[in-house]
Write a protein that holds these residues in place. Structure first.
Motif, short mmCIF file in Angstrom:
data_model
loop_
_atom_site.label_atom_id
_atom_site.label_comp_id
_atom_site.label_asym_id
_atom_site.label_seq_id
_atom_site.Cartn_x
_atom_site.Cartn_y
_atom_site.Cartn_z
N VAL A 139 51.85 -72.97 6.65
CA VAL A 139 49.96 -72.03 6.60
C VAL A 139 48.73 -73.29 6.36
CG1 VAL A 139 48.25 -70.16 6.03
CG2 VAL A 139 50.62 -69.92 7.12
N LEU A 140 49.99 -74.48 4.97
CA LEU A 140 49.07 -74.84 4.16
C LEU A 140 48.71 -76.24 5.51
CD1 LEU A 140 49.43 -74.57 0.47
CD2 LEU A 140 47.65 -74.27 1.41
N ALA A 157 54.35 -69.67 3.78
CA ALA A 157 52.96 -70.36 3.39
C ALA A 157 53.02 -71.88 3.17
CB ALA A 157 52.93 -70.07 1.45
N ILE A 158 53.91 -72.80 3.20
CA ILE A 158 53.92 -74.05 3.38
C ILE A 158 53.37 -74.10 4.67
CG2 ILE A 158 54.35 -76.29 3.24
CD1 ILE A 158 56.98 -74.92 0.87
N ALA A 160 50.59 -66.88 -1.97
CA ALA A 160 51.50 -66.41 -1.42
C ALA A 160 52.80 -67.35 -1.48
CB ALA A 160 51.46 -66.68 0.78
N LEU A 161 52.27 -68.79 -1.65
CA LEU A 161 53.69 -69.64 -1.90
C LEU A 161 54.06 -69.33 -3.36
CD1 LEU A 161 54.69 -72.61 -0.88
CD2 LEU A 161 52.93 -73.71 -1.76
N LEU A 196 59.70 -66.61 2.23
CA LEU A 196 58.21 -66.77 2.49
C LEU A 196 57.02 -68.03 2.39
CD1 LEU A 196 57.62 -63.67 -0.12
CD2 LEU A 196 56.47 -64.28 2.34
N VAL A 197 58.32 -69.10 1.31
CA VAL A 197 57.97 -69.95 0.49
C VAL A 197 57.49 -71.08 1.64
CG1 VAL A 197 57.76 -72.66 -0.89
CG2 VAL A 197 59.07 -70.27 -2.10
N VAL A 212 44.37 -68.49 -0.19
CA VAL A 212 45.40 -67.06 0.55
C VAL A 212 47.15 -67.29 0.56
CG1 VAL A 212 46.19 -65.34 1.80
CG2 VAL A 212 43.73 -66.00 1.14
N ALA A 213 47.39 -68.74 1.54
CA ALA A 213 48.78 -69.39 1.50
C ALA A 213 48.82 -69.27 0.11
CB ALA A 213 48.46 -69.88 2.26
N ALA A 217 55.16 -66.79 -4.66
CA ALA A 217 56.91 -66.20 -3.91
C ALA A 217 57.93 -67.40 -4.79
CB ALA A 217 57.24 -66.83 -2.25
N PHE A 231 50.68 -57.66 -0.61
CA PHE A 231 49.82 -59.10 0.01
C PHE A 231 49.91 -59.68 0.72
CE2 PHE A 231 49.00 -63.22 -1.86
CZ PHE A 231 47.11 -63.18 -1.42
N GLU A 248 46.97 -60.15 -8.70
CA GLU A 248 46.03 -59.64 -7.97
C GLU A 248 45.49 -57.77 -8.55
OE1 GLU A 248 49.42 -57.43 -4.59
OE2 GLU A 248 50.26 -59.81 -4.77
N LEU A 299 47.35 -63.16 8.69
CA LEU A 299 46.29 -64.59 8.61
C LEU A 299 48.18 -66.05 9.35
CD1 LEU A 299 44.75 -64.51 5.33
CD2 LEU A 299 43.48 -64.29 7.24
N VAL A 355 46.81 -67.95 11.53
CA VAL A 355 46.73 -69.48 12.53
C VAL A 355 47.41 -70.48 12.86
CG1 VAL A 355 46.78 -71.36 10.45
CG2 VAL A 355 45.83 -69.90 9.35
N HIS A 387 61.17 -65.55 -7.28
CA HIS A 387 62.38 -66.35 -7.58
C HIS A 387 63.29 -66.34 -9.10
CE1 HIS A 387 64.60 -67.23 -3.71
NE2 HIS A 387 63.05 -67.35 -3.78
N ASP A 443 66.04 -66.60 1.15
CA ASP A 443 65.02 -66.46 0.29
C ASP A 443 64.07 -67.00 0.01
OD1 ASP A 443 66.30 -63.95 -1.20
OD2 ASP A 443 66.82 -64.37 -2.72
N TRP A 444 64.39 -68.09 0.35
CA TRP A 444 62.56 -68.78 0.80
C TRP A 444 61.99 -68.77 1.68
CZ3 TRP A 444 61.88 -71.34 -3.88
CH2 TRP A 444 62.86 -71.54 -5.01
N VAL A 495 49.27 -62.17 4.43
CA VAL A 495 49.33 -62.72 4.32
C VAL A 495 50.39 -63.31 5.52
CG1 VAL A 495 50.91 -65.41 3.36
CG2 VAL A 495 50.14 -63.41 1.74
#
Lengths: 296, 289
Positions: B254-255, B251-252, A108-109, B247-248, A104-105, A112, B204, A225, B211, B215, A116, B244-245, B208
């Motif tokens: 969380v990973l 996500a990183i 999302a990455l 979300l990136v 899921v992560a 995102a 979505f 999705e 989670l 996490v 951009h 803007d980044w 995220v």
């Protein structure tokens, strides 16, 4: 009516190509890859970047290039995410849970980053990439992209069935799925086999991504999705790990959707799909193929 | 009191995130990996929005939203109860994706792609915080004593705990219903404090976020979701934002956490505490061994 069946078949072929990868990774490696939709989107995005943004690459190059990008991306997931989790996990349950959250992560990455690149807008491929020609068969019309989709699915389906059923690697994957420790004792390398399998599933997602991008010509970050929802329905109907049942379920689902849109209201499509999901979960949760060879 | 007023948007975000995190945790502790949280969040939110716009008060609305969540969860439970772990994850995500699709296509009720605006913001801040506190206390209560031990046991080995007298199926359905109620409550809080609700609020990224909260905070311990929500909702206000980044970066984070720190920050803290305690009690003779 015949026209709707033709359209349904080509849509079903794309669904099947997409669902194969999800199903194989699950059955063989116990990985529910929720980034599969995002990898599919990357396939479409690569086609857009190669043709509209960076250069004017012809279709015969775009298709393999996007497939390769997605295979490498999936391989990177195996090396950076799945493998470390597999090696560190205390038990199988924790490994399964951690892997799902990690996918899921990853999704999302990728989404995102895609937001951009596309500026959050739906993007279209250049008209010159694929001159759509229509052939009149008398009872129905078929476009050349639909022919390409059907041909590729007709090659990929049997090839995958052969790979899983007959090839040494495929047999090893099934052994791994049944009993990981026992398979390891007989010389199966879980790491190498996972890398190969995941790369193949990525390639399939990329293939489906490019084909759908050409077919509907709208590329955006969240396009995976919708397809994930359809693929879930296909897996629930078909059961995990059977190529034949996956094809059958994909075609049936696509035909049902096409017919609902044609003869009823198109916004009822997802309602019907969800009703199918619930019905199968109640009546036959193991799917039409039964348990097959996946782990119990 | 002025701090509470000045940080009202941040507290609203933290509250909703914490509730989402607890919703996932309640199910997960009973061995039910459910993505349905976001689906219940969405259905609860849209229901609350329509009732509030129709002039309903906040408590009648809350009551209807929670009862509806219970009924919907009980409706889904028979289909889900026979599923194994990954199947359950997939089927519950299918439910959430279906609700998202419905939110766009059923425009007369949901406002379609634009969503719903000008919903009365009827929930005062103290009551919002009280609702979150009640949920935390209830979660804490179910994690101790006989109930807590039964739930922990069935997560680790359903078959063995069933033979020891734990009613596994009933506990799991209860957990699923509890998860649904808290998810719908998150929807109610979101709607009645922000005043807007649309597809962007249930997409979505909410999956995220839920989670991430889980996490970052630690999936199993009761303070986990609160800790995660405070970090995810509160940090951007203080640390220079990645813009803007965001979300990136999220996500990183969380990973990296799930791959290398599956216990989350709560696990890190607990480990550090154990380490300190061990150092204090350790005798030189034991260290040599």
């Amino acid at each position: 009516m015949v026209q709707n069946i033709v359209n349904g078949l080509s849509l079903g072929a794309i669904y099947a190509l997409f669902a194969f990868g999800l199903s194989i990774a699950w059955a063989g490696l116990n990985i529910l890859n929720l980034a599969h939709g995002a990898i599919f989107m990357v396939g479409a995005l690569t086609a857009w970047l190669l043709t509209e943004v960076w250069a004017d690459v012809p279709f015969v190059v775009v298709l393999p290039a996007a497939v390769l990008v997605c295979a490498v991306l999936a391989l990177a997931m195996e090396l950076l995410v799945f493998r470390p989790i597999r090696h560190r996990a205390r038990d199988e349950h924790q490994q399964t849970l951690t892997t799902v959250i990690a996918t899921v992560a990853t999704a999302a990455l990728l989404i995102a980053v895609a937001e951009h690149l596309t500026g959050g807008q739906p993007r279209a491929l250049p008209q010159s990439l694929f001159e759509v020609r229509t052939f009149d068969l008398g009872i129905a019309r078929i476009t050349d992209i639909q022919l390409v989709i059907l041909a590729l699915a007709a090659v990929a389906g049997p090839a995958l069935a052969w790979f899983l059923g007959r090839s040494l690697q495929g047999r090893a994957l099934r052994a791994l799925a049944v009993d990981r420790d026992m398979a390891r004792l007989t010389g199966v390398s879980a790491d190498r086999l996972s890398a190969l399998t995941i790369a193949v599933t990525g390639a399939l997602a990329g293939l489906a991504g490019v084909l759908l991008a050409v077919q509907i010509n709208a590329i955006e970050a969240h396009m995976g999705e919708t397809l994930l929802f359809k693929a879930f329905a296909i897996i629930i109907i078909a059961g995990v790990g059977s190529i034949g049942a996956t094809v059958a379920a994909a075609v049936v689902l696509a035909l049902v959707e096409t017919l609902v849109a044609a003869y009823w209201v198109s916004s009822m499509r997802d309602v019907v799909v969800f009703a199918l999901i619930m019905a199968f979960l109640v009546v036959r949760p193991q799917g039409i193929a039964g348990r097959g060879w996946q782990r119990a | 009191m002025s701090w509470f007023a000045a940080n009202a948007p941040m507290l609203r975000t933290i509250s909703v995130l914490a509730l989402l995190g607890y919703s996932v945790q309640i199910a997960l502790r009973a061995g039910v990996f459910s993505f349905a949280t976001v689906g219940f969040y969405a259905t609860g939110g849209y229901l609350a929005a329509n009732l509030l716009k129709g002039g309903w008060g906040r408590y009648p609305t809350l009551l209807v939203v929670l009862v509806a969540a219970v009924l919907l969860a009980l409706l889904l439970a028979p289909a889900l109860s026979r599923l194994r772990f990954l199947y359950l994850a997939m089927a519950t995500l299918a439910f959430t994706l279906f609700v998202q699709s419905l939110a766009v296509s059923w425009a007369t009720y949901t406002g379609g792609a634009q969503g719903l605006f000008a919903i009365p913001r009827v929930l005062p801040q103290p009551e919002m915080l009280a609702l979150v506190a009640v949920v935390i206390v209830l979660v804490w209560a179910t994690q101790r004593g006989a109930t807590g031990r039964a739930i922990t046991a069935l997560r680790h080995d359903a078959l063995l705990s069933a033979s020891a007298g734990v009613d596994v199926a009933r506990r799991q359905v209860n957990a699923f219903v509890g998860s649904a109620v808290v998810g719908a409550l998150a929807g109610f809080v979101q709607v009645s404090t922000f005043g807007v609700f649309g597809p962007a609020d249930i997409g979505f990224s909410v999956v995220v976020d839920a989670l991430t909260v889980l996490v970052v905070g630690g999936a199993m311990a009761w303070p986990g979701p609160l800790l995660g929500a405070v970090l995810l909702g509160g940090l951007p206000a203080y640390v220079s934002s990645a813009g803007d980044w965001n979300l990136v970066v999220q996500a990183i984070v969380v990973l990296v956490l799930v791959v290398y720190r599956p216990d989350g920050l709560a696990g890190v803290v607990a480990q550090a505490a154990r380490g300190l305690a061990a150092r204090r009690t350790r005798r030189p003779a034991e260290v040599s061994g």
